[in-house]
Write a protein that holds these residues in place. Structure first.
Motif, PDB file in Angstrom:
ATOM      1  N   ALA A   1     -12.288 -11.330  -5.074  1.00  9.48           N
ATOM      2  CA  ALA A   1     -12.548 -12.764  -5.018  1.00  9.48           C
ATOM      3  C   ALA A   1     -11.681 -13.451  -3.978  1.00  9.48           C
ATOM      4  N   SER A   2     -10.513 -12.841  -3.681  1.00  9.77           N
ATOM      5  CA  SER A   2      -9.610 -13.448  -2.695  1.00  9.77           C
ATOM      6  C   SER A   2      -9.899 -12.984  -1.278  1.00  9.77           C
ATOM      7  N   ALA A   3     -10.854 -12.070  -1.121  1.00  9.00           N
ATOM      8  CA  ALA A   3     -11.095 -11.470   0.198  1.00  9.00           C
ATOM      9  C   ALA A   3     -12.005 -12.339   1.045  1.00  9.00           C
ATOM     10  N   THR A   4     -11.410 -13.328   1.717  1.00  5.92           N
ATOM     11  CA  THR A   4     -12.205 -14.263   2.507  1.00  5.92           C
ATOM     12  C   THR A   4     -11.871 -14.157   3.988  1.00  5.92           C
ATOM     13  N   GLY A   5     -11.185 -13.105   4.366  1.00  7.59           N
ATOM     14  CA  GLY A   5     -10.721 -12.993   5.738  1.00  7.59           C
ATOM     15  C   GLY A   5     -11.825 -12.718   6.731  1.00  7.59           C
ATOM     16  N   SER A   6     -11.471 -12.853   8.027  1.00  7.10           N
ATOM     17  CA  SER A   6     -12.446 -12.650   9.085  1.00  7.10           C
ATOM     18  C   SER A   6     -12.483 -11.220   9.575  1.00  7.10           C
ATOM     19  N   GLY A   7     -11.474 -10.412   9.200  1.00  3.58           N
ATOM     20  CA  GLY A   7     -11.458  -9.012   9.590  1.00  3.58           C
ATOM     21  C   GLY A   7     -11.463  -8.129   8.356  1.00  3.58           C
ATOM     22  N   ARG A   8     -12.225  -7.016   8.418  1.00  3.19           N
ATOM     23  CA  ARG A   8     -12.287  -6.097   7.275  1.00  3.19           C
ATOM     24  C   ARG A   8     -11.853  -4.718   7.731  1.00  3.19           C
ATOM     25  N   LEU A   9     -10.859  -4.163   7.038  1.00  2.00           N
ATOM     26  CA  LEU A   9     -10.284  -2.883   7.391  1.00  2.00           C
ATOM     27  C   LEU A   9     -10.257  -1.984   6.158  1.00  2.00           C
ATOM     28  N   ILE A  10     -10.629  -0.722   6.340  1.00  3.14           N
ATOM     29  CA  ILE A  10     -10.559   0.254   5.258  1.00  3.14           C
ATOM     30  C   ILE A  10      -9.346   1.149   5.510  1.00  3.14           C
ATOM     31  N   LEU A  11      -8.445   1.216   4.532  1.00  3.87           N
ATOM     32  CA  LEU A  11      -7.271   2.082   4.591  1.00  3.87           C
ATOM     33  C   LEU A  11      -7.543   3.277   3.685  1.00  3.87           C
ATOM     34  N   SER A  12      -7.694   4.461   4.275  1.00  5.28           N
ATOM     35  CA  SER A  12      -8.047   5.648   3.490  1.00  5.28           C
ATOM     36  C   SER A  12      -6.945   6.697   3.593  1.00  5.28           C
ATOM     37  N   LEU A  13      -6.673   7.357   2.466  1.00  6.03           N
ATOM     38  CA  LEU A  13      -5.594   8.333   2.411  1.00  6.03           C
ATOM     39  C   LEU A  13      -6.010   9.575   1.638  1.00  6.03           C
ATOM     40  N   ASP A  14      -5.505  10.697   2.123  1.00  6.52           N
ATOM     41  CA  ASP A  14      -5.599  11.962   1.417  1.00  6.52           C
ATOM     42  C   ASP A  14      -4.549  11.907   0.308  1.00  6.52           C
ATOM     43  N   ALA A  15      -4.989  11.958  -0.952  1.00  2.67           N
ATOM     44  CA  ALA A  15      -4.056  11.887  -2.087  1.00  2.67           C
ATOM     45  C   ALA A  15      -3.977  13.215  -2.816  1.00  2.67           C
ATOM     46  N   THR A  16      -4.203  14.318  -2.090  1.00  4.86           N
ATOM     47  CA  THR A  16      -3.988  15.621  -2.698  1.00  4.86           C
ATOM     48  C   THR A  16      -2.478  15.861  -2.789  1.00  4.86           C
ATOM     49  N   MET A  17      -2.071  16.881  -3.511  1.00  5.12           N
ATOM     50  CA  MET A  17      -0.675  17.018  -3.912  1.00  5.12           C
ATOM     51  C   MET A  17       0.324  17.005  -2.769  1.00  5.12           C
ATOM     52  N   SER A  18      -0.026  17.589  -1.628  1.00  3.36           N
ATOM     53  CA  SER A  18       0.917  17.651  -0.514  1.00  3.36           C
ATOM     54  C   SER A  18       1.209  16.290   0.088  1.00  3.36           C
ATOM     55  N   ARG A  19       0.440  15.285  -0.292  1.00  2.38           N
ATOM     56  CA  ARG A  19       0.554  13.980   0.338  1.00  2.38           C
ATOM     57  C   ARG A  19       1.534  13.039  -0.352  1.00  2.38           C
ATOM     58  N   GLN A  20       2.159  13.406  -1.481  1.00  2.93           N
ATOM     59  CA  GLN A  20       2.956  12.456  -2.247  1.00  2.93           C
ATOM     60  C   GLN A  20       4.004  11.705  -1.421  1.00  2.93           C
ATOM     61  N   PRO A  21       4.826  12.376  -0.608  1.00  3.97           N
ATOM     62  CA  PRO A  21       5.812  11.623   0.184  1.00  3.97           C
ATOM     63  C   PRO A  21       5.156  10.624   1.140  1.00  3.97           C
ATOM     64  N   THR A  22       4.051  11.025   1.757  1.00  2.00           N
ATOM     65  CA  THR A  22       3.363  10.130   2.686  1.00  2.00           C
ATOM     66  C   THR A  22       2.718   8.964   1.942  1.00  2.00           C
ATOM     67  N   TRP A  23       2.198   9.252   0.757  1.00  2.00           N
ATOM     68  CA  TRP A  23       1.598   8.178  -0.047  1.00  2.00           C
ATOM     69  C   TRP A  23       2.636   7.115  -0.356  1.00  2.00           C
TER      70      TRP A  23
END
Length: 243
Positions: A38-60
């Motif tokens: 409901a708060s998403a009224t911005g003019s730019g839309r960006l998708i942030l995607s991450l690998d959340a498999t086990m090796s990724r915990q520190p990066t997450w």
């Protein structure tokens, strides 16, 4: 995050892109996602995607901290809406609503724990295509370290994103040569850019993510106008000045 962290309740998880979750779990998330969106009224839309498999915990954990830089880069005027997409486990791939609130996105991210599984980059790219068909997506950020899928399938989806004007900005952690080849091809075909994701250089990463955010809200003109070193680097990548 420690291994003792309790599993995330289904209602706190973002919605499945493709999963076998129950109808009740999906309905619970949809209610939450609508509230956040409901708060998403911005003019730019960006998708942030991450690998959340086990090796990724520190990066997450690092990404949780750095995502705020993307919002801060474009000020507090609501110019950027960000959607979180992640995959983990056995076929689990989920997405949040688009939000303009840094804290709302961070709260979603900190509730998620990494789990073992294979990469699902194809689902992420397909999801981005579906989202931009409904309402323009200006950029897709992907952070990961591995690729366990058919590269031709990923290339086809990346090319489609390029045709739809959705560049993919790939941040790779580690030096897996197979993943690097695939990630660079995804970036090239989508007219995006590839960078090394180095946890030891958090300030550099934050700067690059902020440049992506500025691009998502104003394109190359906005990067040129801001004129920071990271903006110039991003411009060179986008214009093919670097490989």
């Amino acid at each position: 995050m420690s291994d003792k962290k309790q599993p995330v309740p289904a209602k706190a998880n973002p919605a499945p892109v493709e999963s076998q979750s129950s109808a009740g779990e999906i309905d619970a998330f949809i209610r939450q996602a609508r509230t956040l969106a409901a708060s998403a009224t911005g003019s730019g839309r960006l998708i942030l995607s991450l690998d959340a498999t086990m090796s990724r915990q520190p990066t997450w954990d690092l990404a949780c901290a750095l995502q705020g830089e993307m919002f801060d880069a474009v000020g507090k005027a609501g110019a950027l809406s960000v959607q979180l997409v992640y995959f983990r486990g056995l076929g689990e791939c989920r997405s949040s609503g688009f939000v303009t609130d840094t804290n709302a996105l961070k709260q979603l991210m900190t509730r998620i724990e990494c789990r073992s599984g294979h990469t699902q980059i194809g689902k992420v790219l397909a999801h981005a295509l579906k989202q931009t068909a409904a309402a323009k997506v200006n950029a897709l950020v992907y952070i990961g370290d591995a690729m366990e899928e058919n590269i031709d399938d990923l290339a086809e989806k990346a090319g489609s994103l390029g045709l739809h004007g959705v560049p993919v900005f790939v941040f790779q952690e580690g030096h897996d040569s197979g993943a690097e080849k695939a990630f660079k091809e995804i970036a090239r075909l989508s007219k995006g850019a590839w960078f090394r994701f180095d946890r030891r250089a958090a300030a550099t990463l934050a700067s690059l993510l902020s440049a992506v955010a500025v691009f998502a809200t104003g394109g190359l003109k906005a990067l040129e106008a801001r004129g920071r070193p990271e903006d110039q680097l991003m411009i060179e990548h986008l214009r093919g000045g670097r490989k």
